[in-house]
Write a protein that holds these residues in place. Structure first.
Motif, mmCIF file in Angstrom:
data_model
loop_
_atom_site.group_PDB
_atom_site.id
_atom_site.type_symbol
_atom_site.label_atom_id
_atom_site.label_comp_id
_atom_site.label_asym_id
_atom_site.label_seq_id
_atom_site.Cartn_x
_atom_site.Cartn_y
_atom_site.Cartn_z
ATOM 1 N N GLY A 165 0.821 -1.196 0.000
ATOM 2 C CA GLY A 165 0.000 0.000 0.000
ATOM 3 C C GLY A 165 0.856 1.247 0.000
ATOM 4 O O GLY A 165 1.930 1.272 0.608
ATOM 5 N N ILE A 166 0.403 2.286 -0.693
ATOM 6 C CA ILE A 166 1.108 3.559 -0.725
ATOM 7 C C ILE A 166 0.128 4.679 -0.405
ATOM 8 O O ILE A 166 -0.902 4.827 -1.077
ATOM 9 C CB ILE A 166 1.757 3.826 -2.099
ATOM 10 N N LEU A 167 0.435 5.456 0.627
ATOM 11 C CA LEU A 167 -0.333 6.656 0.943
ATOM 12 C C LEU A 167 0.184 7.783 0.060
ATOM 13 O O LEU A 167 1.324 8.225 0.213
ATOM 14 C CB LEU A 167 -0.161 7.028 2.415
ATOM 15 N N GLY A 168 -0.635 8.223 -0.867
ATOM 16 C CA GLY A 168 -0.233 9.275 -1.792
ATOM 17 C C GLY A 168 -0.200 8.774 -3.219
ATOM 18 O O GLY A 168 0.394 7.731 -3.511
ATOM 19 N N GLY A 169 -0.832 9.554 -4.113
ATOM 20 C CA GLY A 169 -0.968 9.119 -5.500
ATOM 21 C C GLY A 169 -0.256 9.996 -6.507
ATOM 22 O O GLY A 169 -0.603 9.966 -7.693
ATOM 23 N N GLY A 170 0.734 10.777 -6.064
ATOM 24 C CA GLY A 170 1.466 11.649 -6.976
ATOM 25 C C GLY A 170 2.566 10.935 -7.723
ATOM 26 O O GLY A 170 2.585 9.706 -7.826
ATOM 27 N N GLN A 171 3.539 11.735 -8.225
ATOM 28 C CA GLN A 171 4.571 11.143 -9.074
ATOM 29 C C GLN A 171 5.485 10.184 -8.322
ATOM 30 O O GLN A 171 5.927 9.176 -8.882
ATOM 31 C CB GLN A 171 5.404 12.226 -9.758
ATOM 32 N N LEU A 172 5.762 10.449 -7.050
ATOM 33 C CA LEU A 172 6.629 9.536 -6.313
ATOM 34 C C LEU A 172 5.921 8.208 -6.081
ATOM 35 O O LEU A 172 6.518 7.140 -6.204
ATOM 36 C CB LEU A 172 7.055 10.168 -4.990
#
Length: 357
Positions: free
Chosen positions: A11-18
């Motif tokens: 899981g990743i919190l955050g949907g931007g370029q990183l």
């Protein structure tokens, strides 16, 4: 924790370029990825198995993410620390942990931590009122840099105070919020170091990068930077002290002021993959994004030796329209973030120009 096998879900919190580039790296290693981001159709969500569209502090969304994923990470440090704590309390494996996030979210806490582990910073003072600011200027001298304690990035939330007469205007400019006043650093250049620590405590450090900013936003990074052995060793020692002091797992970015003669001051730390590490995508066998995935999944860390010299240039706003020209260059590799609107100053992509070592 045993190494997560391919086929596990991260899981990743955050949907931007990183988050997007982390997801792409995870996919190469055989992992599935779920993104949590309040923006529908986020850049990271479009290259992942799925996306939960919700606020970062939404209890139900966090519960679903924690139950779905075998490990969770984040792409930027302004995710609420309470969200990471909630995930951990619910039994989710989260890396980096809440301590790293909390330290990086408050500039006074960050600098206090850094000095505590032997990483020198500029002199600083906490500012909670106009009187504090005036007293701080008297102690540190002018000019000095006033920054909000929390949030603020790419030059936002900060202002130079060039004399005591400017104090009231500067205090108003940062919204009269809790702040930090930093002494001016007489540095030669800005360097950065990208380092990682695995779940087994092992540490891997990439060669240093030399950074140039424009309007408070990173414009270029040249790596490996031309540094002497003393400077390289000091940067590595700083990175190690920070990683171990935070009991850190994952990739960390450390921004440094180079004073010359091997003397370095830490400007800021970022508990995540970092813009100044994008050069590793085309300069190293294992880039920073794969390295972060390896670390949080409990895999061995990858090699950090550079096989090429890279000049990374951020594409801001409508500079992304140069994609046809840039994609035709034999020495350039283009990385675009899939953002719909090219606002002025917005990071739309980057290009890595590759040269022999």
């Amino acid at each position: 924790m045993s190494p997560l096998p391919p086929g596990s879900t991260l899981g990743i919190l955050g949907g931007g370029q990183l988050g997007r580039m982390l997801s792409q790296a995870a996919s190469r290693l055989g992992f599935n990825v779920v993104i949590l981001d309040p923006e529908e159709n986020s850049p990271a969500g479009r290259v992942s198995q799925g996306q939960i569209v919700a606020a970062y502090d939404d209890p139900t969304a966090l519960m679903v993410l924690g139950q779905t994923c075998q490990a969770v990470t984040f792409e930027f440090e302004n995710v609420p620390a309470t969200s990471v704590e909630r995930l951990a309390q619910g039994g989710a494996v989260v890396a980096p942990g809440p301590k790293a996030l909390a330290v990086a979210q408050d500039r006074v806490d960050e600098k206090t931590f850094l000095t505590g582990v032997g990483a020198t910073t500029v002199d600083f003072v906490a500012v909670d009122s106009l009187d504090d600011l005036i007293a701080g200027l008297d102690w540190l001298g002018a000019p000095a840099l006033l920054k909000t304690r929390r949030e603020g990035y790419d030059g936002k939330g900060q202002v130079w105070v060039r004399s005591a007469a400017m104090a009231a205007d500067a205090w108003h400019a940062v919204g009269e919020r809790p702040a930090i006043l930093e002494a001016r650093a007489d540095f030669v250049r800005e360097l950065s170091v990208i380092a990682a620590r695995g779940r087994d405590g092992r540490i891997a450090v990439y060669p240093l990068g030399e950074n140039v900013h424009k309007g408070g936003v990173l414009k270029t990074t040249l790596a490996p930077a031309a540094v002497d052995t003393k400077t390289e060793r000091r940067a590595r020692a700083i990175a190690r002290a920070i990683l171990e002091g935070l009991d850190y797992v994952g990739v960390l970015g450390v921004e440094l002021f180079d004073l010359g003669g091997g003397r370095l001051l830490v400007n800021e730390i970022a508990p995540r993959v970092h813009n100044t590490g994008h050069w590793t995508q085309d300069g190293c066998v294992c880039d920073q994004f794969e390295q972060h995935i390896r670390a949080i999944a409990g895999w061995p860390l990858g090699p950090t030796t550079a096989h090429a010299r890279v000049e990374m240039t951020n594409l801001l706003g409508d500079e992304v329209e140069q994609w046809t020209k840039l994609s035709a260059r034999a020495d350039a590799r283009l990385h675009l973030y899939g953002k719909a609107e090219a606002r002025p100053g917005r990071k739309m992509g980057h290009v890595n120009r590759v040269k022999p070592l």
